[in-house]
Design a protein around this motif. Structure first.
Motif, short mmCIF file in Angstrom:
data_model
loop_
_atom_site.label_atom_id
_atom_site.label_comp_id
_atom_site.label_asym_id
_atom_site.label_seq_id
_atom_site.Cartn_x
_atom_site.Cartn_y
_atom_site.Cartn_z
N PHE A 1 0.86 -1.11 0.22
CA PHE A 1 0.06 -0.39 -0.38
C PHE A 1 1.05 1.82 0.18
O PHE A 1 1.95 1.02 0.25
CB PHE A 1 -0.74 -0.26 1.43
CG PHE A 1 -1.64 -1.45 1.09
CD1 PHE A 1 -3.24 -0.99 0.47
CD2 PHE A 1 -1.80 -2.08 1.86
CE1 PHE A 1 -3.97 -2.47 0.40
CE2 PHE A 1 -2.37 -3.65 1.74
CZ PHE A 1 -3.51 -3.30 1.70
N GLU A 2 0.34 2.57 -0.56
CA GLU A 2 0.55 3.83 -0.50
C GLU A 2 0.97 4.06 1.27
O GLU A 2 0.06 4.28 1.87
CB GLU A 2 0.12 4.45 -1.31
CG GLU A 2 1.00 5.75 -0.91
CD GLU A 2 0.16 7.05 -1.94
OE1 GLU A 2 0.03 8.64 -1.79
OE2 GLU A 2 -1.25 6.65 -2.92
N ILE A 3 2.32 4.29 1.91
CA ILE A 3 2.32 4.91 3.07
C ILE A 3 2.48 6.56 2.89
O ILE A 3 2.88 6.90 2.66
CB ILE A 3 3.36 4.04 3.82
CG1 ILE A 3 2.67 2.18 3.75
CG2 ILE A 3 2.77 3.93 5.38
CD1 ILE A 3 1.22 1.98 4.15
N GLY A 4 1.58 6.67 4.04
CA GLY A 4 1.68 8.45 4.50
C GLY A 4 3.22 8.46 5.41
O GLY A 4 4.29 8.34 5.38
N LYS A 5 2.95 8.29 6.36
CA LYS A 5 3.65 8.74 7.77
C LYS A 5 3.49 7.54 9.28
O LYS A 5 2.93 6.70 8.90
CB LYS A 5 3.49 9.84 8.36
CG LYS A 5 3.72 11.09 7.97
CD LYS A 5 3.04 12.21 9.53
CE LYS A 5 4.00 13.22 8.19
NZ LYS A 5 3.31 14.59 9.03
N LEU B 1 12.58 -2.45 8.53
CA LEU B 1 13.40 -1.10 8.63
C LEU B 1 13.93 -1.38 7.54
O LEU B 1 14.10 -0.40 6.15
CB LEU B 1 14.93 -1.15 9.76
CG LEU B 1 13.99 -1.00 10.79
CD1 LEU B 1 15.39 -1.21 11.56
CD2 LEU B 1 13.37 0.79 11.23
N SER B 2 14.00 -2.27 6.92
CA SER B 2 14.10 -2.73 5.42
C SER B 2 12.71 -2.32 4.27
O SER B 2 13.68 -1.41 3.30
CB SER B 2 14.45 -4.44 4.78
OG SER B 2 15.29 -4.25 3.58
N SER C 1 13.06 1.01 1.77
CA SER C 1 12.97 0.38 0.36
C SER C 1 11.55 1.70 -0.65
O SER C 1 12.14 1.76 -1.67
CB SER C 1 12.13 -0.70 0.06
OG SER C 1 11.13 -0.91 0.46
N LYS C 2 10.86 1.75 -0.11
CA LYS C 2 10.00 2.76 0.46
C LYS C 2 10.42 4.48 0.27
O LYS C 2 9.41 5.81 0.08
CB LYS C 2 8.49 2.75 0.45
CG LYS C 2 7.96 1.46 0.02
CD LYS C 2 6.16 1.84 -0.13
CE LYS C 2 5.42 0.59 -1.08
NZ LYS C 2 3.89 0.99 -1.16
#
Length: 352
Positions: free
Chosen positions: A110-114, A131-132, A136-137
């Motif tokens: 999914f697209e992630i904000g914060k 964390l990886s 990566s995003k």
């Protein structure tokens, strides 16, 4: 020839009718597409762990934890069925696997904000993978401070209330505790925060009152002190856990305390996914199959046998008394008044 044409027309009409009826069938997933006036909180049944998906009335979304790694597909599919494309705010309450295990797949899909995490690391494979995926995003981790607002609008607030320290012996006390206030309604999400964290929140003087409490640490007796519960004063206590889990959650002491304070207990091991909707004034408990008040009815059924009388001695007891009569000698009452109207007297050792 004309007969065949007529037959084809009939068959075509029947096919159209079937497609129409199929297309109009109510999809339980679609029935939870919300309007921008409601706050909807989904306590997702991911087994032994926590995962809470929130749809805000401003159109934004949040995910608090994502359960264990083995349940990654459950939470990802749940969000996809809800037609979710973006999660504006992810809170990883603390770095235990039963809370962050599903997050790498969520971030990947999914697209992630914060992303919010406490200032606590873990030397585990799943934490490193998390964390990886964040890296990566090209995302960054935000470490919130107690009292900080994630959302701060007139009618809608999303606030962090813990942790209030930076040196705890127990990782659970690093849990990010957050509160959502929507007009007259509020929800308190505690992660696995235990007694030390609860005490700090009380001493800080935070407004802890909430209609709905996500009971800390899956109903463990290490959380949910009586003082903390009095400050929250919830109508509902939601416990996320797996049936027959190896930890014995929820612990008897916690359930007794919730019952003693008249709090309706909603458990994912008993009810599956639990969905609670707020219009800012009223709280409505739903379930995944859109059965409306069925959860309310189940809780009412539990309350109906508040007291148990002994037909022989004419004494009535609380259901958890150690001196209950044999089943064949029991008489069940909904209230003290009903028991006493039938000539029964209270058992002073279990009822005060």
């Amino acid at each position: 020839m004309q007969k065949f044409k007529n037959l084809n027309v009939v068959l075509l009409l029947m096919l159209i009718l079937i497609l129409f009826l199929t297309g109009c069938e109510i999809n339980p997933e679609e029935s939870f597409q919300y309007n921008n006036e409601d706050l909807i909180v989904h306590f997702v049944d991911i087994g032994q762990g926590d995962s809470i998906f929130i749809q805000f009335p401003n159109g934004e979304t949040s995910l608090i934890d994502a359960g264990p790694k083995v349940s990654s597909d459950i939470i990802v599919n749940y969000l996809k069925e809800m037609k979710v494309e973006k999660i504006d705010y992810i809170i990883a309450t603390h770095p235990h696997e039963d809370h962050i295990g599903g997050l790498p797949e969520v971030i990947k899909n999914f697209e992630i904000g914060k992303i919010y995490m406490p200032d606590k690391t873990a030397n585990t494979t799943i934490f490193k993978r998390l964390l990886s995926e964040i890296k990566s995003k090209d995302l960054k981790v935000n470490i919130p401070s107690a009292g900080e607002f994630i959302i701060d609008n007139n009618d809608l607030k999303y606030q962090v209330l813990a942790p209030n320290g930076d040196k705890y012996d127990n990782t659970n006390d690093y849990s990010i505790v957050s509160k959502i206030t929507f007009k007259d309604n509020s929800f308190l999400f505690t992660g696995d925060a235990e007694k030390i964290s609860e005490k700090e929140m009380v001493e800080k003087g935070y407004d802890l009152t909430a209609n709905v409490l996500k009971v800390g640490h899956h109903g463990s007796s290490t959380s949910t002190t009586e003082e903390f519960l009095r400050k929250v004063g919830p109508a509902y206590g939601v416990i996320s856990l797996a049936k027959d889990n190896k930890y014995g959650h929820p612990h008897k002491e916690t359930i007794e305390l919730l019952n003693k304070n008249g709090i309706k207990v909603l458990r994912t091991d008993e009810l599956g996914n639990i969905i609670i909707k707020s219009n800012g004034k009223d709280i409505e408990v739903l379930d995944r199959n859109n059965l409306g008040n069925s959860i309310q009815e189940k809780n009412d059924e539990k309350v109906e046998e508040n007291y148990i009388g002994n037909k022989n001695t004419k004494i009535y007891h609380s259901p958890d008394c150690n001196s209950l009569p044999k089943e064949e000698n029991q008489m069940k009452f909904k209230s003290k008044e009903e028991a006493e109207s039938k000539g029964y007297k209270l058992h002073e050792k279990c009822i005060k």
